[in-house]
Motif scaffolding. Structure first.
Motif, PDB file in Angstrom:
ATOM      1  N   GLY A  16       0.797  -1.205   0.000  1.00  0.00           N
ATOM      2  CA  GLY A  16       0.000   0.000   0.000  1.00  0.00           C
ATOM      3  C   GLY A  16       0.835   1.263   0.000  1.00  0.00           C
ATOM      4  O   GLY A  16       2.076   1.220  -0.017  1.00  0.00           O
ATOM      5  N   SER A  17       0.131   2.403   0.022  1.00  0.00           N
ATOM      6  CA  SER A  17       0.789   3.710  -0.013  1.00  0.00           C
ATOM      7  C   SER A  17       0.247   4.609   1.087  1.00  0.00           C
ATOM      8  O   SER A  17      -0.900   4.458   1.530  1.00  0.00           O
ATOM      9  CB  SER A  17       0.547   4.389  -1.365  1.00  0.00           C
ATOM     10  OG  SER A  17       1.119   3.659  -2.418  1.00  0.00           O
ATOM     11  N   ARG A  19       0.886   8.945   2.607  1.00  0.00           N
ATOM     12  CA  ARG A  19       1.604  10.198   2.556  1.00  0.00           C
ATOM     13  C   ARG A  19       1.606  10.825   3.942  1.00  0.00           C
ATOM     14  O   ARG A  19       0.547  11.109   4.514  1.00  0.00           O
ATOM     15  CB  ARG A  19       0.996  11.186   1.550  1.00  0.00           C
ATOM     16  CG  ARG A  19       1.898  12.418   1.363  1.00  0.00           C
ATOM     17  CD  ARG A  19       1.385  13.370   0.319  1.00  0.00           C
ATOM     18  NE  ARG A  19       0.288  14.202   0.815  1.00  0.00           N
ATOM     19  CZ  ARG A  19      -0.074  15.352   0.237  1.00  0.00           C
ATOM     20  NH1 ARG A  19       0.562  15.784  -0.843  1.00  0.00           N
ATOM     21  NH2 ARG A  19      -1.077  16.050   0.727  1.00  0.00           N
ATOM     22  N   ARG A  66      11.034   3.972  -3.620  1.00  0.00           N
ATOM     23  CA  ARG A  66       9.705   3.746  -3.037  1.00  0.00           C
ATOM     24  C   ARG A  66       9.163   5.001  -2.334  1.00  0.00           C
ATOM     25  O   ARG A  66       7.954   5.235  -2.361  1.00  0.00           O
ATOM     26  CB  ARG A  66       9.761   2.606  -2.017  1.00  0.00           C
ATOM     27  CG  ARG A  66      10.201   1.284  -2.610  1.00  0.00           C
ATOM     28  CD  ARG A  66      10.028   0.138  -1.608  1.00  0.00           C
ATOM     29  NE  ARG A  66      10.815   0.321  -0.397  1.00  0.00           N
ATOM     30  CZ  ARG A  66      10.297   0.354   0.831  1.00  0.00           C
ATOM     31  NH1 ARG A  66       8.989   0.242   1.017  1.00  0.00           N
ATOM     32  NH2 ARG A  66      11.098   0.505   1.880  1.00  0.00           N
ATOM     33  N   GLN A  81       5.968  10.790   0.676  1.00  0.00           N
ATOM     34  CA  GLN A  81       5.110   9.865  -0.060  1.00  0.00           C
ATOM     35  C   GLN A  81       5.748   8.483   0.013  1.00  0.00           C
ATOM     36  O   GLN A  81       6.903   8.315  -0.399  1.00  0.00           O
ATOM     37  CB  GLN A  81       4.943  10.309  -1.511  1.00  0.00           C
ATOM     38  CG  GLN A  81       4.121   9.362  -2.360  1.00  0.00           C
ATOM     39  CD  GLN A  81       2.666   9.291  -1.924  1.00  0.00           C
ATOM     40  OE1 GLN A  81       2.051  10.311  -1.648  1.00  0.00           O
ATOM     41  NE2 GLN A  81       2.119   8.080  -1.885  1.00  0.00           N
ATOM     42  N   ASN A  83       5.381   4.546  -1.057  1.00  0.00           N
ATOM     43  CA  ASN A  83       4.725   3.565  -1.915  1.00  0.00           C
ATOM     44  C   ASN A  83       5.346   2.188  -1.702  1.00  0.00           C
ATOM     45  O   ASN A  83       6.446   2.077  -1.148  1.00  0.00           O
ATOM     46  CB  ASN A  83       4.854   3.970  -3.383  1.00  0.00           C
ATOM     47  CG  ASN A  83       4.201   5.307  -3.691  1.00  0.00           C
ATOM     48  OD1 ASN A  83       3.189   5.676  -3.094  1.00  0.00           O
ATOM     49  ND2 ASN A  83       4.776   6.033  -4.627  1.00  0.00           N
ATOM     50  N   SER A  84       4.665   1.167  -2.164  1.00  0.00           N
ATOM     51  CA  SER A  84       5.157  -0.210  -2.060  1.00  0.00           C
ATOM     52  C   SER A  84       5.637  -0.514  -0.640  1.00  0.00           C
ATOM     53  O   SER A  84       6.738  -1.033  -0.433  1.00  0.00           O
ATOM     54  CB  SER A  84       6.300  -0.443  -3.060  1.00  0.00           C
ATOM     55  OG  SER A  84       5.880  -0.179  -4.374  1.00  0.00           O
TER      56      SER A  84
END
Length: 126
Positions: A16-17, A19, A66, A81, A83-84
């Motif tokens: 998932g991601s 922020r 990432r 941010q 990610n992964s």
């Protein structure tokens, strides 16, 4: 008064991601170095990503490709941010500002920074 306030940490599944945000006071807007650190359970605080006064960015190898650090000076906000996401990213994430001495990069020791936020918890489940 210098303040750094983090937000955005939640529990997510691997892959998932998220922020993260860190709002900072005007005093730290022109900081020589600002960045993100994290403290995994039972481990020492480690650098994740930094931005220096010229906008030069550095990442720890574990997050390269990432994570993305950015700063919006108009909003006095620092972002991360992510990610992964992996379970090993689970940690309390802190933003920090104003390096006491030395070069601004992700490997600088956490105790070289003057100002810290209280942190926001990120938990990544497998």
């Amino acid at each position: 008064q210098v303040q750094l306030v983090e937000s955005g940490g939640v529990s997510v599944q691997a892959g998932g991601s998220l922020r993260l945000s860190c709002t900072f006071s005007n005093h730290t807007a022109g900081s020589n170095c600002i960045g993100w650190f994290r403290e995994p359970p039972g481990k020492v605080r480690e650098g994740v990503a930094t931005i220096d006064a010229d906008g030069v960015i550095d990442y720890d190898d574990s997050v390269k490709g990432r994570f993305t650090i950015s700063k919006d000076n108009d909003k006095n906000t620092l972002y991360l941010q992510m990610n992964s996401l992996k379970p090993e990213d689970t940690a309390m994430y802190h933003c920090a500002a104003e390096l006491l001495d030395g070069y601004c990069y992700a490997g600088v020791s956490w105790d070289e920074f003057t100002y810290w936020g209280q942190g926001t918890q990120v938990t990544v489940s497998a």
